[in-house]
Design a protein around this motif. Structure first.
Motif, short mmCIF file in Angstrom:
data_model
loop_
_atom_site.label_atom_id
_atom_site.label_comp_id
_atom_site.label_asym_id
_atom_site.label_seq_id
_atom_site.Cartn_x
_atom_site.Cartn_y
_atom_site.Cartn_z
N TYR A 133 1.52 10.59 -9.16
CA TYR A 133 0.89 9.42 -8.56
C TYR A 133 -0.43 9.13 -9.27
N ASP A 134 -0.81 7.84 -9.29
CA ASP A 134 -2.17 7.54 -9.73
C ASP A 134 -3.08 7.72 -8.52
N VAL B 220 -5.35 -0.57 2.16
CA VAL B 220 -6.00 -1.25 1.04
C VAL B 220 -5.95 -2.74 1.32
N LYS C 283 -0.07 5.16 -5.97
CA LYS C 283 1.12 4.51 -6.54
C LYS C 283 1.96 5.54 -7.28
N THR D 19 -4.57 5.67 -6.69
CA THR D 19 -4.41 4.72 -5.59
C THR D 19 -3.21 5.09 -4.72
N THR E 213 -6.46 5.99 0.37
CA THR E 213 -7.59 5.08 0.55
C THR E 213 -7.71 4.70 2.02
N THR F 202 0.85 -1.19 0.00
CA THR F 202 0.00 0.00 0.00
C THR F 202 0.89 1.25 0.00
N GLU F 203 0.59 2.16 -0.91
CA GLU F 203 1.39 3.39 -1.05
C GLU F 203 1.08 4.38 0.06
N SER G 52 -2.66 5.04 4.60
CA SER G 52 -3.71 4.48 3.74
C SER G 52 -3.77 2.99 4.00
#
Length: 166
Positions: free
Chosen positions: A123-124, A71, A128, A126, A39, A14-15, A69
């Motif tokens: 970053y995207d 996930v 990442k 999510t 997230t 998880t980023e 975050s």
């Protein structure tokens, strides 16, 4: 001699949440007001991540807060955010002069209003990390269409801007 059979290891990837490491806005009242993307965010009052606090916690000038975050039950590393009026003032003014264009784009991103930047990270959604650079112009032709977050770092201050790749 002992052996382990049928042992499975799962790696947590998880980023870290995306946001400015130094933030201040007189209108901000609680942790929920801070500019952070991730997230299932969890807030902490300590670097060891042992004292979880709700996002309704009132902000105190000069205080460091920590956010992670999560996930799929995998909690990532923490982003520390220093909520401080004095620390945010100089570099925040310089970052406020920055213009990122064109947006949306399918070719290149240009950054003007500043002579140099200490670092850029894309970053995207999510969290990442997609790419890092310190160039004020860079290509995004290789990226898929979608929404991305561009984190710009100047000194101890960061600014995050939404970028649309078409």
């Amino acid at each position: 001699m002992a052996y382990l059979d049928n042992v499975n290891f799962e790696i947590c990837t998880t980023e870290i949440p995306v946001g400015d490491e130094v933030q201040f806005n007189a209108a901000y009242e609680t942790l929920a007001d801070l500019n952070v993307t991730g997230t299932n965010l969890t807030w902490y009052s300590d670097a060891e991540l042992t004292e979880e606090i709700p996002d309704t916690t009132p902000l105190v000038d000069g205080t460091i807060y920590y956010v992670t975050s999560t996930v799929d039950d995998c909690e990532g590393s923490a982003l520390s955010i220093f909520f401080d009026e004095a620390a945010a003032s100089v570099d925040t003014f310089l970052l406020s002069q920055i213009r990122v264009y064109p947006n949306p784009t399918s070719d290149v991103i240009n950054i003007t209003g500043i002579e140099h930047i200490d670092g850029l990270k894309l970053y995207d959604l999510t969290g990442k990390l997609i790419m890092s650079t310190s160039k004020l112009q860079f290509s995004v032709q290789h990226l898929q269409s979608g929404v991305y977050l561009l984190e710009m770092k100047l000194g101890e201050t960061t600014k995050t801007e939404k970028i649309v790749i078409k």
